[in-house]
Design a protein around this motif. Structure first.
Motif, PDB file in Angstrom:
ATOM      1  N   GLU A   1       0.882  -0.999   0.356  1.00 25.31           N
ATOM      2  CA  GLU A   1      -0.026   0.000  -0.121  1.00 25.31           C
ATOM      3  C   GLU A   1       0.618   0.935  -0.072  1.00 25.31           C
ATOM      4  OE1 GLU A   1      -3.682  -0.643   1.443  1.00 25.31           O
ATOM      5  OE2 GLU A   1      -2.962  -0.959   3.088  1.00 25.31           O
ATOM      6  N   ASN A   2       1.816   1.227  -0.916  1.00 23.25           N
ATOM      7  CA  ASN A   2       2.419   2.322  -1.505  1.00 23.25           C
ATOM      8  C   ASN A   2       1.448   3.654  -1.890  1.00 23.25           C
ATOM      9  OD1 ASN A   2       4.529   3.765  -2.675  1.00 23.25           O
ATOM     10  ND2 ASN A   2       5.695   3.971  -1.277  1.00 23.25           N
ATOM     11  N   PRO A   3       1.608   4.685  -1.870  1.00 22.57           N
ATOM     12  CA  PRO A   3       0.113   4.770  -2.831  1.00 22.57           C
ATOM     13  C   PRO A   3       0.701   5.677  -4.637  1.00 22.57           C
ATOM     14  CG  PRO A   3       0.550   6.330  -0.751  1.00 22.57           C
ATOM     15  CD  PRO A   3       1.312   5.461  -0.616  1.00 22.57           C
TER      16      PRO A   3
ATOM     17  N   ARG B   1      -8.021   3.626  -5.219  1.00 25.51           N
ATOM     18  CA  ARG B   1      -6.937   3.322  -4.669  1.00 25.51           C
ATOM     19  C   ARG B   1      -6.369   3.607  -3.617  1.00 25.51           C
ATOM     20  NH1 ARG B   1      -7.088   2.825   0.460  1.00 25.51           N
ATOM     21  NH2 ARG B   1      -5.747   0.964   1.765  1.00 25.51           N
TER      22      ARG B   1
ATOM     23  N   ALA C   1      -7.128   7.510  -2.133  1.00 30.97           N
ATOM     24  CA  ALA C   1      -8.331   6.891  -0.722  1.00 30.97           C
ATOM     25  C   ALA C   1      -6.279   6.963   0.040  1.00 30.97           C
ATOM     26  CB  ALA C   1      -8.260   5.694  -0.995  1.00 30.97           C
ATOM     27  N   LEU C   2      -5.111   6.881  -0.110  1.00 25.05           N
ATOM     28  CA  LEU C   2      -4.571   6.919   0.293  1.00 25.05           C
ATOM     29  C   LEU C   2      -3.894   8.306   0.336  1.00 25.05           C
ATOM     30  CD1 LEU C   2      -2.843   3.642   0.234  1.00 25.05           C
ATOM     31  CD2 LEU C   2      -3.639   4.218   2.364  1.00 25.05           C
TER      32      LEU C   2
ATOM     33  N   GLU D   1     -20.053  13.518  -5.130  1.00 25.87           N
ATOM     34  CA  GLU D   1     -19.435  13.166  -4.220  1.00 25.87           C
ATOM     35  C   GLU D   1     -17.598  12.468  -3.583  1.00 25.87           C
ATOM     36  OE1 GLU D   1     -22.334  12.175  -1.217  1.00 25.87           O
ATOM     37  OE2 GLU D   1     -21.221  12.785  -0.169  1.00 25.87           O
ATOM     38  N   LYS D   2     -17.518  11.654  -4.273  1.00 26.47           N
ATOM     39  CA  LYS D   2     -15.903  11.582  -4.336  1.00 26.47           C
ATOM     40  C   LYS D   2     -15.510  12.187  -5.171  1.00 26.47           C
ATOM     41  CE  LYS D   2     -16.749   6.623  -3.063  1.00 26.47           C
ATOM     42  NZ  LYS D   2     -16.643   5.190  -3.701  1.00 26.47           N
TER      43      LYS D   2
ATOM     44  N   HIS E   1     -14.231  15.212  -3.517  1.00 25.30           N
ATOM     45  CA  HIS E   1     -13.740  14.844  -3.151  1.00 25.30           C
ATOM     46  C   HIS E   1     -12.155  14.694  -3.661  1.00 25.30           C
ATOM     47  CE1 HIS E   1     -12.061  13.393   0.861  1.00 25.30           C
ATOM     48  NE2 HIS E   1     -11.285  12.523   0.560  1.00 25.30           N
ATOM     49  N   PHE E   2     -12.167  14.197  -4.519  1.00 23.79           N
ATOM     50  CA  PHE E   2     -11.039  13.490  -4.937  1.00 23.79           C
ATOM     51  C   PHE E   2      -9.748  14.779  -5.602  1.00 23.79           C
ATOM     52  CE2 PHE E   2     -10.228   9.398  -3.609  1.00 23.79           C
ATOM     53  CZ  PHE E   2     -11.222   8.633  -4.194  1.00 23.79           C
TER      54      PHE E   2
ATOM     55  N   THR F   1       4.598   2.542   4.884  1.00 25.15           N
ATOM     56  CA  THR F   1       4.036   3.064   4.242  1.00 25.15           C
ATOM     57  C   THR F   1       2.298   4.247   4.633  1.00 25.15           C
ATOM     58  OG1 THR F   1       2.008   1.385   3.528  1.00 25.15           O
ATOM     59  CG2 THR F   1       4.873   1.709   2.286  1.00 25.15           C
TER      60      THR F   1
ATOM     61  N   GLY G   1      -0.349   3.730   4.430  1.00 23.41           N
ATOM     62  CA  GLY G   1      -1.498   2.230   4.027  1.00 23.41           C
ATOM     63  C   GLY G   1      -1.038   1.479   5.376  1.00 23.41           C
TER      64      GLY G   1
ATOM     65  N   LEU H   1      -5.167   9.143   6.755  1.00 23.88           N
ATOM     66  CA  LEU H   1      -4.024   8.606   5.685  1.00 23.88           C
ATOM     67  C   LEU H   1      -4.960   7.679   4.763  1.00 23.88           C
ATOM     68  CD1 LEU H   1      -1.997   7.274   8.875  1.00 23.88           C
ATOM     69  CD2 LEU H   1      -0.525   9.172   6.458  1.00 23.88           C
ATOM     70  N   ASP H   2      -5.792   6.905   5.002  1.00 21.48           N
ATOM     71  CA  ASP H   2      -6.505   6.299   4.606  1.00 21.48           C
ATOM     72  C   ASP H   2      -7.884   6.771   4.970  1.00 21.48           C
ATOM     73  OD1 ASP H   2      -7.066   2.189   4.319  1.00 21.48           O
ATOM     74  OD2 ASP H   2      -7.301   4.598   2.466  1.00 21.48           O
ATOM     75  N   GLU H   3      -8.519   7.529   2.868  1.00 21.18           N
ATOM     76  CA  GLU H   3      -9.819   7.361   3.597  1.00 21.18           C
ATOM     77  C   GLU H   3     -11.017   6.410   3.580  1.00 21.18           C
ATOM     78  OE1 GLU H   3      -9.770  12.250   2.709  1.00 21.18           O
ATOM     79  OE2 GLU H   3     -11.723  10.051   3.418  1.00 21.18           O
TER      80      GLU H   3
ATOM     81  N   PRO I   1     -18.812   9.663   1.753  1.00 27.01           N
ATOM     82  CA  PRO I   1     -18.806   9.082   0.895  1.00 27.01           C
ATOM     83  C   PRO I   1     -18.165   7.772   0.685  1.00 27.01           C
ATOM     84  CG  PRO I   1     -17.642  10.984   0.069  1.00 27.01           C
ATOM     85  CD  PRO I   1     -18.515  11.044   1.491  1.00 27.01           C
ATOM     86  N   PHE I   2     -17.352   7.810   1.763  1.00 31.74           N
ATOM     87  CA  PHE I   2     -15.641   6.651   1.241  1.00 31.74           C
ATOM     88  C   PHE I   2     -16.316   5.602   3.056  1.00 31.74           C
ATOM     89  CE2 PHE I   2     -13.615   8.338  -1.466  1.00 31.74           C
ATOM     90  CZ  PHE I   2     -13.631   9.504  -1.535  1.00 31.74           C
TER      91      PHE I   2
END
Lengths: 382, 615
Positions: free
Chosen positions: A139-141, A170, A173-174, A197-198, A201-202, B149, B151, B187-189, B217-218
Motif C-alpha cells: 500500500e505504497n500510494p 486506492r 484514497a491513500l 461526492e467522491k 472530494h478527490f 507506507t 496504508g 492517511l486512508d479514506e 462517501p467512503f
C-alpha cells in the motif's frame, strides 16, 4: 546574596561546559539500530540544527550493517545530492539492497527507475512491474498509482483497465495527489462509475495537496458550475495555484484577467499569462485552449480573434496541420465571423482525414462545415 | 498303563493350553471385511492431508525462493500454517502444526526484523489489547516509522484506535480513541474506523462531527456485512437522521447476510419508522422469539399501534415470564396511553408487587434505625441517662429515609415503558434520556410531597431550626466558602481546560439523569433539581431529621458519621461515595455549629451548582 551569585555562576559553568556534540565521530560500540536513530536525529534536526552530511555518515554505518531503512535514506541523499555528492548509480544500488529486504519505499523507487530509465538503467517494464507490485502490495500510494498506469496501458503486464482503475482509486484514497486528480474527473463524468461526492472530494484533496492538475480541474468545476456552485473567484484562485506548472491553467487564467471574470480585469497580467502559457504549451494544449475560445459553451470564455491567432500560428507549421487542429482553426474563424475562411479550413480538415476514416468520425466534421456555410458558428453542448 | 495315562494327560494338557490361548483372543470379525475399516480409511485420509499440507508448504518455499524480498508472501505462508492448524485442529499431529507455525513466525521475524507488514500481522493476531497499544506506541515513537507506507500506518492507527476503545470500559479515553481513528482516516479514506469514530464523537456530544464522519462517501468496511449496516442505522438514529436510517435500511435487502432484525427495528422505531420496524420484527420469526423480541414488539405497538395491538403485544411479552414487567411499570404506562384497556389479574399482581417491594425497603431501612436504638439503650444502661422523648425521634428518621427512598422507587412509574430486568443487565442503559429526565423531576417532586408531614412536624419540634446560632450572612459565607474549597480541583479544571466539559466525566446513573434533564427541560430545570430541590430535601432529611434523631441516642461524632454514610449510600454511586461521605460529615458539622440548616443547604447547593456548570 553572595551565595546566590556563587550558585548561579556554578550553574552557568555547568551548562556552558557541556561538550559540543561531535557529529563526525561514530563510536565503535554504537549498534546499527542506534546509528540509524542517530542518523534520523541529524536528518530531522532533533539533536541540533539539521546536518545532512552527519546524517549520511550515520545512515552509512547502519546501511553497511544491512539496515534497510538506512539504505533507503542514504539512497535518497545520493539521489538528491543532500549532504553527499549526487550519485544516481550508488543511489540505485542502495535502493536495490533495501528493496531486497522488503522496504516498500525502496521497491517503489526501483520500480520507478526501471519504468522511466533513471540513473542509467535501461527501461524495463517487466522489472518495473515486479517492483512496483511489491510496493503496491504494501500500500505504497505512489506505487499503486504507477501500477495503475501499467495495468491501464498494458505495460509489463496484461492490460486490465478495470483493475488499473481500482488501483488508482486506492492510491487516491491513500492521499496520492496525482491519482486523486486522475480519478476525480472520471467519478464526475463517467456514467459507469459516477459518484459526484467522491469526484469532488478527490479534486479538492488533490488541489489542497498542491497538485497542479488537481487545482486546474477543480478550477474548471468552479468555472463551469456543473457539480459545484459557479464561483469564478475560487476558480481564478485555483487556476493561479496551477498556472506555474500547467500551461493550460495559465492560458485560461489569461482569459479571466482579460474579461475580468473572478478577478479584476488586468490586460498586462493577461498578456503575461498568455505569453507564458503559449511558450510552455504543447500543440495539443494550444489546440484545446483555442477550441474552448472558439466553440466553448460559455460565452464568457469565448474569444474568436485570440483563437484564430493561436491556431494560425500553430497550423502555419505544415507538420501540425492535423485534422483536429484544422477543425479548431475553422471553429475559430467561425467564431470570429469569418465564415468563408471557416469553410475553407474545415474543408482542409476533412481532406486531411485518413482515407479509411469511419463515417461516424467524419460526420461531425461535415456537420460543422454545413453550419459554417449557413453562417453559424459551432457551439459545444454543456 | 501308567505311561499311556501320562501321554494322554500330556496331550490333553497341550490341547487345553492351545484352546485356552485361543479363547483369550477376542474374535475380530473385521478380518472378514472385504473393504477397509473406518479407522483405516481415516488414517489414509489423515496421511493424505498431511501430504497435501507438506506439498502446499513446499509450493510456498519454491515460490518464495525466487522472491527473497517478498515479505507478504512469507506472511501468507505462516498464515497458511495457522489457518490449517485451526481448520484441522483435530488431526493427530496438531501439536507439530502449532510448533511449525511458531517456527515460521520466528523465521519471519528474523528475516524481516521490524518490518511493518510483520509487525501488523503479529498485532492482528494479538488478543491482549494492552500489548497492542504498547506495540503501536513503540512504533510511533521510533524513527523506524519512516519505513511505513501510508496504508500500513493507517492500519496501525486503526488497530490502536480499536484497542484503545476496547480498553476504555469507563469511556474516559474517548478523545484518544477519536484522535487515533482520525489519524487513520487522514492517511486512508477507507480505514475501517468510521463507525468507531462516529460512536466516540457521539459519546462526547460532538454530533455534527459524528454525522460528517458517517455521511462520508467512503467506507472501508466490507460491503457484505449487514451487521455493520445495522450499527450505522443505530448511530444515525441516535443523531435523529431518519432519511439516513431508511437509506441504510434499504441496503440491507441488497445483501444476503445476517443481521439482527430487532436491533434494526429499534433504530427504525427511534426515527418513527414504526411500520418498517414492525416488518423487521416479523422477519425475526425465523428464530425462536425471545423476551427481548417481545419487548421490542411491545414498544413498537405502544408507540404507533392501536390500543388492542398494544395490549396484545404487552400480554405476549408478559407471557415470557414474570420478570417481563414485575412491578407493572409498563402496564401503568399503557394505562396512561390507553386508559380504557381492561386490567388482568396479573396486572394488579404487578402493582401489588410494588407495595411488597416498598414494604421490604421499609423493613430494610429499619436496620440502621434499630442499630441506633439498641446502641442508645446500651449507652443509657451504662450512663443512666433518660430515653429522649422530646425533639426528633427515631420514627421521624425512619419516615424521612423512607420518603427519600420511596420517592426514587415511585419515580420509576413515571418513566414510561421500560425494561427493568433487561438481558445482559443492560436495562438501565437502554432507558432513553427523556425517561431519565422525567424520573429525576418526578423523584424530586415526590420527595418534597412525602416530606411535607415531617416539615409540619419540624415547625413544632424546632421552630427556629433554620438557623439558631449563626446569622444568615455568616451561614452563607461559610456554606459557600466550604463548597468552593471542596470543589477547588474541579474549578481549576473548568477554568484552565479548554474542553473542560469533556475532560471531566462522571460515570453514574445520577449524572446521566441530570444530562437528560438538561437536554430535555433546559439548564434552568437541571439547576433547580441539582442546586435547589436536592440540597433542600437531602439536608432536611440527613442533617435535619436523621442527625438530630441519632444525636439523641449516640454521641454526635457517631451520629454524624452514620448520617453521612447513609447520605453517601443513598446516591448509589460507589466511586463518589467517599467524597459524598466527607461532604455529609462537613455538612453535619456545619449544622451543629450553626444550629440550623441554612449553612449546610448552601454548602450542598453550591457544591452541586459547580457540577451543573459541566452540563
Amino acid at each position: 546574596m553572595r551565595t546566590t551569585i556563587l550558585l548561579a555562576a556554578l550553574a552557568a559553568n555547568v551548562v556552558l561546559a557541556q561538550p559540543e556534540i561531535d557529529a563526525g565521530s561514530a563510536p565503535e560500540t554504537l549498534d546499527a539500530k542506534s546509528a540509524e536513530a542517530r542518523g534520523f536525529e541529524f536528518w530531522q534536526g532533533r539533536l541540533a540544527t539539521r546536518d545532512a552530511a552527519a546524517a549520511a555518515r550515520w545512515f552509512g554505518m547502519a546501511a553497511a550493517d544491512g539496515r534497510p531503512l538506512s539504505q533507503y535514506m542514504l539512497a535518497e541523499q545520493y539521489r538528491t545530492g543532500t549532504g553527499v555528492e549526487r550519485d544516481l548509480t550508488r543511489a540505485l544500488e542502495l535502493y536495490r539492497e533495501a528493496a531486497n529486504q522488503g522496504l516498500a519505499a525502496a521497491q517503489m523507487m526501483l520500480g520507478q527507475a526501471y519504468l522511466l530509465g533513471l540513473g542509467g538503467i535501461a527501461r524495463d517494464a517487466d522489472a518495473a512491474f515486479r517492483w512496483l507490485r511489491e510496493a503496491a502490495r504494501q500500500e505504497n500510494p505512489e506505487a499503486l498509482f504507477m501500477l495503475s498506469v501499467l495495468y491501464a496501458s498494458g505495460q509489463g503486464v496484461e492490460q486490465d483497465r478495470d483493475f488499473g482503475w481500482s488501483l488508482a482509486v486506492r492510491a487516491a484514497a491513500l492521499g496520492q495527489a496525482r491519482a486523486a486528480a486522475t480519478v476525480g474527473p472520471r467519478f464526475l463524468y463517467d456514467p459507469s462509475v459516477r459518484d459526484v461526492e467522491k469526484g469532488l472530494h478527490f479534486l479538492r484533496q488533490s488541489a489542497e495537496s498542491n497538485d497542479a492538475q488537481g487545482a486546474y480541474l477543480l478550477a474548471l468545476e468552479y468555472l463551469r458550475g456543473t457539480h459545484l456552485p459557479r464561483d469564478p473567484g475560487l476558480g481564478a484562485q485555483r487556476l493561479t495555484q496551477a498556472a506555474h506548472a500547467l500551461p493550460a491553467a495559465s492560458l485560461l487564467l489569461s482569459v479571466l484577467y482579460t474579461k475580468g471574470i473572478g478577478v479584476e480585469a488586468n490586460a498586462a497580467r493577461a498578456a503575461e499569462l498568455l505569453d507564458a502559457g503559449l511558450a510552455k504549451a504543447t500543440p495539443s494544449d494550444k489546440n484545446s485552449f483555442a477550441w474552448t475560445l472558439a466553440a466553448g459553451p460559455d460565452e464568457d470564455f469565448r474569444d474568436g480573434a485570440l483563437a484564430v491567432r493561436i491556431m494560425e500560428q500553430l497550423t502555419a507549421d505544415p507538420s501540425q496541420r492535423f485534422p483536429a487542429f484544422l477543425d479548431t482553426l475553422a471553429a475559430a474563424y467561425a467564431e470570429a465571423g469569418r465564415f468563408d475562411d471557416a469553410v475553407n479550413a474545415q474543408t482542409q480538415a476533412i481532406e486531411a482525414l485518413p482515407a479509411n476514416v469511419t463515417a461516424e468520425r467524419r460526420q461531425p466534421f461535415e456537420r460543422r462545415r454545413a453550419l459554417y456555410r449557413g453562417g453559424s458558428p459551432y457551439r459545444e453542448t454543456p | 498303563m501308567t505311561r499311556l495315562v501320562h501321554w494322554r494327560a500330556a496331550a490333553f494338557a497341550a490341547v487345553a493350553l492351545v484352546a485356552g490361548a485361543a479363547a483369550a483372543q477376542p474374535l475380530d470379525l473385521h478380518r472378514l471385511d472385504a473393504v477397509a475399516s473406518s479407522e483405516e480409511r481415516l488414517e489414509d485420509v489423515s496421511g493424505d492431508l498431511r501430504a497435501s499440507f507438506e506439498r502446499a508448504l513446499a509450493r510456498y518455499d519454491d515460490e518464495l525462493a525466487a522472491r527473497p524480498w517478498d515479505v507478504t508472501g512469507r506472511i501468507a505462508q505462516c498464515q497458511f500454517i495457522d489457518d490449517f492448524a485451526s481448520t484441522y485442529e483435530y488431526v493427530e499431529w496438531s501439536d507439530e502444526l502449532y510448533d511449525r507455525g511458531d517456527q515460521c513466525a520466528a523465521a519471519l521475524d528474523e528475516r524481516f526484523p521490524e518490518h511493518p507488514e510483520v509487525v501488523l500481522w503479529q498485532l492482528e493476531r494479538e488478543y491482549d489489547d494492552e500489548k497492542i497499544v504498547a506495540a503501536c506506541d513503540d512504533v510511533l515513537a521510533s524513527s523506524g516509522r519512516q519505513a511505513w507506507t501510508a496504508g500500513q500506518m493507517a492500519r496501525l492507527y486503526t488497530l490502536l484506535a480499536s484497542a484503545t476503545d476496547r480498553l476504555d470500559g469507563e469511556r474516559r479515553n474517548l478523545p484518544k480513541t477519536a484522535e487515533f481513528a482520525r489519524e487513520a482516516l487522514e492517511l486512508d479514506e477507507l480505514a475501517d474506523v468510521r463507525v468507531l469514530l462516529a460512536s466516540a464523537l457521539l459519546e462526547q456530544g460532538k454530533r455534527p462531527e459524528a454525522l460528517e464522519v458517517l455521511t462520508s462517501p467512503f467506507d472501508g468496511h466490507s460491503a457484505d456485512d449487514n451487521a455493520y449496516r445495522v450499527r450505522k442505522m443505530a448511530l444515525y438514529a441516535e443523531l435523529g437522521e431518519r432519511d439516513a436510517v431508511l437509506a441504510v435500511h434499504a441496503e440491507l435487502a441488497e445483501h444476503d447476510a445476517y443481521y439482527d432484525h430487532v436491533e434494526a427495528a429499534h433504530a427504525l422505531r427511534a426515527v418513527g419508522a414504526n411500520e418498517i420496524a414492525e416488518v423487521e420484527l416479523d422477519a425475526q420469526r425465523d428464530r425462536p422469539y425471545t423476551a427481548a423480541d417481545e419487548r421490542a414488539r411491545f414498544l413498537v405497538a405502544f408507540e404507533s399501534g392501536t390500543k388492542e395491538e398494544a395490549l396484545a403485544a404487552y400480554n405476549a411479552w408478559r407471557d415470557t415470564g414474570f420478570q417481563a414487567d414485575p412491578f407493572g411499570i409498563n402496564r401503568l404506562a399503557l394505562f396512561g396511553r390507553h386508559p380504557s384497556l381492561p386490567w388482568a389479574a396479573r396486572d394488579w399482581l404487578g402493582l401489588a408487587g410494588v407495595l411488597g417491594a416498598l414494604a421490604a425497603l421499609g423493613l430494610a431501612l429499619l436496620v440502621p434505625i434499630a442499630l441506633v436504638h439498641y446502641r442508645g439503650l446500651v449507652v443509657r444502661a451504662r450512663t443512666g441517662d433518660a430515653y429522649p422523648i422530646s425533639g426528633w425521634a427515631l420514627r421521624h428518621a425512619w419516615l424521612a429515609l423512607a420518603a427519600i427512598v420511596g420517592a426514587g422507587v415511585l419515580s420509576l412509574f413515571t418513566a414510561g415503558p421500560m425494561d427493568l430486568f433487561g438481558e445482559d443487565g443492560s436495562a438501565w442503559a437502554g432507558i432513553e434520556p427523556q425517561q431519565l429526565a422525567r424520573m429525576l423531576i418526578s423523584e424530586s417532586l415526590i420527595a418534597l410531597v412525602l416530606l411535607v408531614p415531617l416539615g409540619v412536624a419540624a415547625r413544632r419540634l424546632e421552630p427556629d431550626w433554620w438557623g439558631r446560632d449563626w446569622s444568615l450572612h455568616k451561614s452563607a459565607i461559610v456554606g459557600v466558602g466550604a463548597a468552593l474549597l471542596f470543589r477547588a480541583p474541579l474549578l481549576f479544571v473548568l477554568l484552565v481546560a479548554s474542553n473542560a466539559q469533556h475532560s471531566v466525566q462522571f460515570d453514574s446513573d445520577v449524572w446521566r439523569s441530570l444530562e437528560a434533564v438538561d437536554e430535555r427541560y433546559g439548564f434552568a430545570a437541571a439547576v433547580w433539581v441539582l442546586a435547589v430541590a436536592a440540597p433542600v430535601t437531602e439536608e432536611f432529611v440527613f442533617r435535619g431529621v436523621l442527625l438530630r434523631a441519632f444525636s439523641g441516642h449516640l454521641a454526635f461524632g457517631t451520629a454524624n458519621a452514620l448520617q453521612a454514610a447513609l447520605f453517601a449510600g443513598a446516591h448509589l454511586d460507589l466511586a463518589a461515595a467517599p467524597y459524598l461521605f466527607v461532604l455529609g460529615l462537613v455538612a453535619g458539622g456545619l449544622a451543629r455549629r450553626s444550629g440550623g440548616l441554612v449553612a449546610p443547604m448552601l454548602l450542598h447547593g453550591t457544591f452541586n451548582l459547580i457540577v451543573a456548570l459541566l452540563l
